[in-house]
Design a protein around this motif. Structure first.
Motif: not given
Length: 137
Positions: A34-36, A44-46
């Motif tokens: 992922v390019d922050d 939802s990924d955390f």
């Protein structure tokens, strides 16, 4: 400095610092691929607490700004009443409890909505004081 301005300062310092738990959480759980800077990863990924930390920050900003504007308006109009004093004290402590409860997950229904609603009532109380006492100025 008035009691209202002291508690407003504390409230805004809290609001200005609530990004920290979210950023700590994001950095504790880095996402791969992922390019922050292009697009942050989905919340939802955390873990749930990281998502709640993000929401606590947004919620504080949403509630602190109208409260601050009304309290500063009251101050500019020379309005300082028992209502504005206690509303400023209560608002700070309610928002601090709301943030801690939300991030930790301890403030569940109905605690969190009650904390939110009572802090909103503090905002309305200050607004009422501005309207009631500012109209004659």
């Amino acid at each position: 400095m008035t009691t209202e301005l002291i508690y407003l300062t504390l409230t805004l310092m809290l609001a200005a610092s609530l990004w920290i738990p979210y950023i700590v959480g994001v950095n504790m759980h880095p996402q791969t691929g992922v390019d922050d800077f292009a697009r942050p990863p989905a919340l939802s990924d955390f873990p749930e607490w990281v998502h709640r930390a993000h929401r606590a920050h947004l919620n504080m900003i949403e509630t602190a700004m109208p409260f601050a504007a009304l309290l500063l308006l009251a101050h500019a109009l020379g309005i300082s009443t028992v209502v504005t004093v206690w509303a400023s004290i209560a608002f700070f402590w309610l928002r601090a409890l709301h943030a801690v409860g939300m991030i930790s997950g301890l403030a569940r229904f109905p605690a969190r909505p009650i904390l939110f609603t009572v802090s909103w009532l503090c905002t309305l109380a200050v607004g009422w004081q501005v309207l009631a006492y500012g109209a004659g100025g």
